[in-house]
Design a protein around this motif. Structure first.
Motif, PDB file in Angstrom:
ATOM      1  N   GLU A  37       0.763  -1.150  -0.071  1.00  0.00           N
ATOM      2  CA  GLU A  37       0.242   0.050   0.049  1.00  0.00           C
ATOM      3  C   GLU A  37       0.665   0.959  -0.042  1.00  0.00           C
ATOM      4  O   GLU A  37       0.652   2.367  -0.761  1.00  0.00           O
ATOM      5  N   THR A  38       2.148   1.253   0.792  1.00  0.00           N
ATOM      6  CA  THR A  38       2.929   2.386   0.837  1.00  0.00           C
ATOM      7  C   THR A  38       3.695   2.768  -0.351  1.00  0.00           C
ATOM      8  O   THR A  38       3.556   3.807  -1.013  1.00  0.00           O
ATOM      9  N   LEU A  39       3.833   1.413  -1.138  1.00  0.00           N
ATOM     10  CA  LEU A  39       4.658   1.631  -2.345  1.00  0.00           C
ATOM     11  C   LEU A  39       3.749   2.191  -3.661  1.00  0.00           C
ATOM     12  O   LEU A  39       4.143   3.067  -4.376  1.00  0.00           O
ATOM     13  N   ASP A  40       2.522   1.727  -3.367  1.00  0.00           N
ATOM     14  CA  ASP A  40       1.543   2.191  -4.411  1.00  0.00           C
ATOM     15  C   ASP A  40       1.198   3.640  -4.420  1.00  0.00           C
ATOM     16  O   ASP A  40       0.819   4.086  -5.281  1.00  0.00           O
ATOM     17  N   ALA A  41       1.260   4.173  -2.923  1.00  0.00           N
ATOM     18  CA  ALA A  41       0.742   5.398  -2.855  1.00  0.00           C
ATOM     19  C   ALA A  41       1.924   6.523  -2.923  1.00  0.00           C
ATOM     20  O   ALA A  41       1.777   7.714  -2.805  1.00  0.00           O
ATOM     21  N   LEU A  42       3.095   6.158  -3.427  1.00  0.00           N
ATOM     22  CA  LEU A  42       4.354   6.984  -3.399  1.00  0.00           C
ATOM     23  C   LEU A  42       4.010   7.894  -4.528  1.00  0.00           C
ATOM     24  O   LEU A  42       3.834   7.508  -5.610  1.00  0.00           O
ATOM     25  N   PRO A  43       4.424   9.086  -4.141  1.00  0.00           N
ATOM     26  CA  PRO A  43       4.342  10.057  -5.417  1.00  0.00           C
ATOM     27  C   PRO A  43       5.483   9.684  -6.465  1.00  0.00           C
ATOM     28  O   PRO A  43       6.601   9.165  -6.090  1.00  0.00           O
ATOM     29  N   ALA A  44       5.461  10.159  -7.525  1.00  0.00           N
ATOM     30  CA  ALA A  44       6.232  10.157  -8.883  1.00  0.00           C
ATOM     31  C   ALA A  44       7.550  10.868  -8.291  1.00  0.00           C
ATOM     32  O   ALA A  44       7.416  11.917  -7.773  1.00  0.00           O
ATOM     33  N   PHE A  45       8.736  10.349  -8.360  1.00  0.00           N
ATOM     34  CA  PHE A  45       9.868  11.062  -8.362  1.00  0.00           C
ATOM     35  C   PHE A  45      11.161  10.777  -9.203  1.00  0.00           C
ATOM     36  O   PHE A  45      10.936   9.744  -9.893  1.00  0.00           O
ATOM     37  N   THR A  46      12.304  11.600  -9.308  1.00  0.00           N
ATOM     38  CA  THR A  46      13.063  11.626 -10.082  1.00  0.00           C
ATOM     39  C   THR A  46      14.199  10.848  -9.471  1.00  0.00           C
ATOM     40  O   THR A  46      14.538  10.636  -8.445  1.00  0.00           O
ATOM     41  N   GLY A  47      15.450  10.805 -10.514  1.00  0.00           N
ATOM     42  CA  GLY A  47      16.605  10.245 -10.074  1.00  0.00           C
ATOM     43  C   GLY A  47      17.093  11.314  -9.062  1.00  0.00           C
ATOM     44  O   GLY A  47      17.972  10.690  -7.942  1.00  0.00           O
TER      45      GLY A  47
END
Length: 222
Positions: A37-47
């Motif tokens: 659930e936590t991984l699914d809710a992560l916002p998009a992030f960059t390198g």
């Protein structure tokens, strides 16, 4: 030696190992569900975001995600092969360097791990940890603490709202002092952090393991 491996060494002598054998895998599956659930809710992030500081002292987000990957590999090795090699960092497949691919790989490994441990409570399996026999439920309970707390670490680093579910956190709170006794903290965990009376079980769990649940994401690098 990783925190997970050190905790497994301590877990072999836990007084409630027999009880853990009955429900350890259930705890691990619940922790895996929370991690997913936590991984699914992560916002998009960059390198660039992979260099963010985390609640784990001295680790950036990239190091934390790689450590989580190694822990998943160690736990899968335990259930699939019946052994954990304390001098081996794990057999995780290198995750894709692009952040989205890295997180997708972690999701898939977490799903596989939960499925692999589904029968461990019932079959009475034993896992060899550094050559010593440890009941499978104890290994699973140790892994549950690892997954839940590191999922919280990842969410906190990414600025995502996250709280370890109270029923899961309450059970893990009972295990944590057995798996991480005071003499095992040095080099692995900071001292426990004081939290207000009435703090949520999840906050008390991460505080016991040296995280400050009230510290802002912006302050992590301070």
């Amino acid at each position: 030696m990783t925190a997970l491996e050190k905790a497994l060494e301590n877990a072999g002598n836990a007084e409630d190992a027999e009880a853990l054998q009955r429900y350890g895998s259930r705890l691990l599956r619940h922790a895996a569900g929370f991690a997913l659930e936590t991984l699914d809710a992560l916002p998009a992030f960059t390198g660039d975001d992979l260099r963010r500081p985390t609640p784990c002292a001295g680790w950036d987000l990239w190091m934390l995600l790689r450590h989580l990957d190694d822990s998943l590999a160690t736990l899968h090795e335990a259930v699939a092969l019946g052994t954990v090699r304390l001098d081996d960092p794990g057999t995780a497949t290198p995750a894709a360097g692009e952040p989205g691919g890295l997180v997708a790989g972690l999701r898939e490994r977490t799903r596989r791990l939960a499925a692999a441990w589904s029968d461990a409570d019932r079959d009475g399996r034993v896992v060899m940890v550094g050559g010593c026999p440890v009941m499978g439920g104890v290994v699973a309970g140790t892994g549950a603490v690892e997954l839940a707390v590191h999922a919280w670490d990842v969410a906190r680093t990414s600025g995502a709202a996250c709280e370890i579910p109270a029923p899961l956190a309450e059970r893990l709170l009972r295990l944590a002092p057995l798996l991480v006794p005071e003499h095992a903290r040095q080099g692995l965990f900071r001292p426990p952090v004081a939290v207000p009376d009435g703090a949520a079980p999840g906050d008390r769990l991460v505080a016991f393991l040296g995280r400050d649940p009230g510290r802002s994401v912006q302050a992590l690098g301070a």
